[in-house]
Scaffold this motif. Structure first.
Motif, PDB file in Angstrom:
ATOM      1  N   ARG A 149       5.650 -49.533  43.179  1.00 50.01           N
ATOM      2  CA  ARG A 149       5.118 -49.549  41.809  1.00 50.01           C
ATOM      3  C   ARG A 149       5.582 -50.771  41.014  1.00 50.01           C
ATOM      4  N   ASP A 150       5.317 -51.931  41.549  1.00 48.76           N
ATOM      5  CA  ASP A 150       5.750 -53.167  40.901  1.00 48.76           C
ATOM      6  C   ASP A 150       4.666 -53.637  39.930  1.00 48.76           C
ATOM      7  N   LYS A 151       4.908 -53.410  38.648  1.00 50.74           N
ATOM      8  CA  LYS A 151       3.889 -53.753  37.653  1.00 50.74           C
ATOM      9  C   LYS A 151       3.576 -55.240  37.656  1.00 50.74           C
ATOM     10  N   ALA A 152       4.592 -56.061  37.845  1.00 49.91           N
ATOM     11  CA  ALA A 152       4.379 -57.510  37.759  1.00 49.91           C
ATOM     12  C   ALA A 152       3.424 -57.991  38.860  1.00 49.91           C
ATOM     13  N   SER A 153       3.678 -57.571  40.079  1.00 51.41           N
ATOM     14  CA  SER A 153       2.853 -58.073  41.186  1.00 51.41           C
ATOM     15  C   SER A 153       1.596 -57.233  41.397  1.00 51.41           C
ATOM     16  N   GLY A 154       1.571 -56.018  40.832  1.00 52.16           N
ATOM     17  CA  GLY A 154       0.420 -55.147  41.051  1.00 52.16           C
ATOM     18  C   GLY A 154       0.475 -54.405  42.376  1.00 52.16           C
ATOM     19  N   VAL A 155       1.591 -54.469  43.066  1.00 51.34           N
ATOM     20  CA  VAL A 155       1.725 -53.747  44.335  1.00 51.34           C
ATOM     21  C   VAL A 155       2.202 -52.323  44.047  1.00 51.34           C
ATOM     22  N   TYR A 156       1.343 -51.333  44.377  1.00 55.64           N
ATOM     23  CA  TYR A 156       1.732 -49.947  44.100  1.00 55.64           C
ATOM     24  C   TYR A 156       2.582 -49.374  45.220  1.00 55.64           C
ATOM     25  N   PHE A 157       2.190 -49.680  46.452  1.00 56.03           N
ATOM     26  CA  PHE A 157       3.028 -49.236  47.575  1.00 56.03           C
ATOM     27  C   PHE A 157       3.051 -50.313  48.653  1.00 56.03           C
TER      28      PHE A 157
ATOM     29  N   PHE B 121       6.752 -46.249  47.908  1.00 58.70           N
ATOM     30  CA  PHE B 121       6.128 -46.514  46.604  1.00 58.70           C
ATOM     31  C   PHE B 121       7.014 -47.432  45.762  1.00 58.70           C
TER      32      PHE B 121
ATOM     33  N   ALA C 262       3.592 -38.388  48.638  1.00 52.02           N
ATOM     34  CA  ALA C 262       4.838 -39.023  49.078  1.00 52.02           C
ATOM     35  C   ALA C 262       5.654 -38.062  49.943  1.00 52.02           C
TER      36      ALA C 262
ATOM     37  N   TRP D 296       4.296 -41.325  54.608  1.00 55.96           N
ATOM     38  CA  TRP D 296       4.830 -42.388  53.757  1.00 55.96           C
ATOM     39  C   TRP D 296       6.343 -42.425  53.966  1.00 55.96           C
TER      40      TRP D 296
ATOM     41  N   LEU E 213       3.263 -47.170  55.191  1.00 57.52           N
ATOM     42  CA  LEU E 213       2.241 -46.117  55.237  1.00 57.52           C
ATOM     43  C   LEU E 213       1.812 -45.955  56.688  1.00 57.52           C
TER      44      LEU E 213
END
Lengths: 453, 453
Positions: free
Chosen positions: A175-183, A173, A207, A168, A188
């Motif tokens: 971790r965008d809560k709004a878009s739902g993208v964790y990584f 990482f 990580a 990684w 990767l």
């Protein structure tokens, strides 16, 4: 307190055996020991941190010595013990010895990365290929791999571990809560290593470590060991008991590192040293004589046999050590001890008693000033960047050093008076390895930049 | 505070995923997550200890999920993380998931024993055979072992681990400074296991664990799993979402244990439960709906595929789940979900959303009293001895439970008000295993009493 920022200073590692490094250390009236005693290890780590030690260094072999050395008969496992110590210390580096012969790269790389995260970037790996033939039987192996093959496997193991640590990218990482993208999937990397000894697919499930890669330590005494150390090690740990030989070893390590295209100052050399301390030389000498009187030949002879790679239990105790063929198991230590025996015309008993004390490492018996003098001589004389300090017994042997020798070195400007901030690599002046997948500086990112391995 | 010594009480384990058990839990405004975040894990363990949880339970697979579940994409390794937590907690049991398929018995038995010593007798091992086919590639294996072979290997692995834990009798280390005897050689046993899957020579290089053997936990959902659990497990962990089915499972586990000649009360059954809490049922329902609205089908479909052992990404989302053949990978969960889909005529999308919430486990949405009611019903109704509590997100989901549900259970006398003293086994009322080498009570000792394995 002011630090001499510009001045090169002595680094210190503490080489930890619960029953003390001296084979009879545990019998000293003030000694405590116990392979399962976490309290003793915690106290030792905190005392080492009070002494501003850079490293808490745990040796290991994945087998029980069954009696040659009480410390190696039974002890806490390094990665679990250091993880526990990570939670109760703040600054000291945590060096786990682990074998490339008896581990899987994925499991070990993962635990080392985990220790680096748990400790905020203080993990180091003392890479060993394991020299005890006994171990093979604990792992269902028919026999022990020959020396050269062990080192070839080690080199590939390290390459795989580094690839897994780079799985990684540092900022993968989001971790965008709004878009739902964790990584970020572009960050990767799926190591697909296909080699001689290993076939390992990534990514690692953790990580990238705070240090990029945990610090790498190698004993590097044999030719193969030195060659590998020159390529990959951050610290070389060695057994030396003679100043001139230590200078030659030091120069050789630096030369090999330069030949491998590295900045030689980035590969640091730490010989071992066993200080036996007293307020005066006479006191120290009396303590040493007392410890030597406690040595039991029934334990010392197996230990000598182990280091020589030859069973000496049948030899006449009070005659000179005969010439021995070099053992495949532990070439360098065998040669060092054989050389010593020849030079000093030592009997088997005398050599066994010397091995019981320092196991081939430099033993310094004296006052704090005398011990500091020797460390200064070796450090300024081009034989050491730091020392791996062995203490004869715990906890007193360490307290003597921290309260006695450390202030003398500090007064001479040879030792720090506080920890520097940052990770272990930062403190030791070692660069953080760049990920093999990191984009070149200034380059625009367009998916993975380098082809995958 | 007074404890109801005689009364059977609910046990609680906390099943810990850093990003929360609900697949979208990490997106909740109050959620924190981070696979490398030791601070979050420490805080979680301390909150669980405030709630008098018996177990801090870390699931694991030695591979990265690459995105199906943020918690499984990257996380700290269980044995190192739990060792660190051992140093900062006092009472809670520490359950490390570790695979019998991808470990060496010597290394794993040693690390588990080390964790038991570090924690003063609080280690537990959640034994898994690893069901993800992806893992094989990380370990250079051509393919994944079939289910039955994995369980045969697991049974032999456990047998070897127990033998290694018994290497040293409980009183083997005498450490007699006067005589120089560090341990009693008659109390050291040299396991010589030669089996189908393993050939392992002892002894283990660590004193016998405080608990004798770390606690053994098994998921035991499949037939082979239940058979093995009946033989060796202290706790069976299972996924149940229906009271009657849970009662039948519970009775089955107890019956099998009795058939295996064990005291069935010594094998405890912990179904999983995911409580979604609010001050009122309406508040809880709103929270659940909010969490469900955050579920991303791009993550939920791979998770559903994983649990079904079939790739469902190509199926029409809004049509009923078709009949699927039973996967070898995870028989029991596949069957449970397929049953649920059939009974409720669920579409793929609906099933994916259900799996995103509880992954097949019981989900209870309600006030603290309502959640306590369900736990009480299952506990008193013969469906559970305890529960493995999943929380939707950290840290709030756990705080809600500790501050809300725990006091209700305590007020009903169904839950302890303080930790009992002793080891984890002591607290759970489980006997300390006697060493296979221990002399019969009252027998005089004359060297090793039992022949060696």
């Amino acid at each position: 307190m002011e630090r001499d920022e510009g001045k090169r200073q002595i680094r210190l590692g503490l080489f930890v055996l619960h029953a003390g490094y001296h084979l009879a250390g545990w019998r000293h009236p003030e000694a405590r020991s116990g392979g399962e005693d976490f309290g003793l290890m915690r106290e030792t780590a905190l005392t080492a941190e009070r002494g501003l030690f850079d490293l808490f260094f745990l040796p290991d072999t994945p087998t029980s010595s069954r009696g040659a050395s009480p410390s190696a008969a039974a002890r806490l496992e390094p990665l679990t013990l250091l993880s526990a110590l990570a939670a109760v210390t703040r600054d000291i580096g945590l060096v786990a010895t682990a074998s490339t012969t008896y581990n899987e790269p994925f499991n070990l790389a993962r635990q080392l990365a985990s220790l680096d995260h748990l400790s905020g970037g203080r993990a180091a790996w003392n890479i060993v290929t394991t020299l005890s033939g006994d171990v093979a039987a604990s792992f269902g192996r028919a026999g022990h791999l020959p020396h050269a093959q062990r080192y070839a496997r080690a080199a590939e193991f390290i390459e795989v571990a580094r690839g897994l640590w780079d799985s990684w990218e540092d900022d993968a990482f989001v971790r965008d809560k709004a878009s739902g993208v964790y990584f970020d999937k572009a960050k990767l990397h799926d190591l697909r290593h296909e080699g001689t000894h290993f076939s390992v697919r990534g990514p690692l499930s953790l990580a990238r470590p705070p240090q990029g890669h945990p610090l790498l330590v190698l004993a590097g005494a044999s030719d193969e060991g030195q060659a590998l150390a020159a390529q990959v090690a951050d610290i070389v740990f060695s057994a030396q008991n003679d100043f001139a030989a230590a200078q030659a070893f030091y120069a050789g390590v630096k030369r090999r590192a330069a030949e491998a295209g590295r900045d030689a100052s980035r590969l640091q050399v730490f010989p071992g040293v066993l200080p036996i301390l007293g307020a005066t030389e006479a006191e120290a000498r009396a303590k040493f004589d007392h410890l030597q009187s406690l040595v039991d030949m029934e334990q010392a002879l197996p230990l000598l046999s182990f280091f020589l790679g030859h069973d000496v239990s049948g030899l006449p105790l009070d005659e000179p050590l005969p010439e021995l063929s070099t053992s495949d198991a532990m070439k360098s230590r065998t040669e060092l001890l054989a050389r010593l025996a020849r030079a000093e015309r030592l009997t088997v008993r005398e050599l066994a008693r010397i091995v019981a004390a320092g196991r081939g490492h430099l033993v310094v018996v004296g006052s704090p000033v005398q011990v500091a003098d020797t460390l200064e001589q070796w450090f300024l004389g081009g034989a050491a960047d730091g020392f791996n300090v062995m203490v004869p017994y715990l906890p007193g042997g360490l307290e003597d050093f921290v309260d006695g020798v450390v202030p003398v070195l500090q007064a001479r400007g040879l030792y720090k008076t506080a920890y520097a901030p940052g990770t272990l690599r930062d403190r030791l002046g070692l660069a953080r390895p760049v990920s093999r997948y990191a984009p070149p500086l200034g380059a625009p990112r367009r998916g993975p930049v380098y082809s995958e391995h």
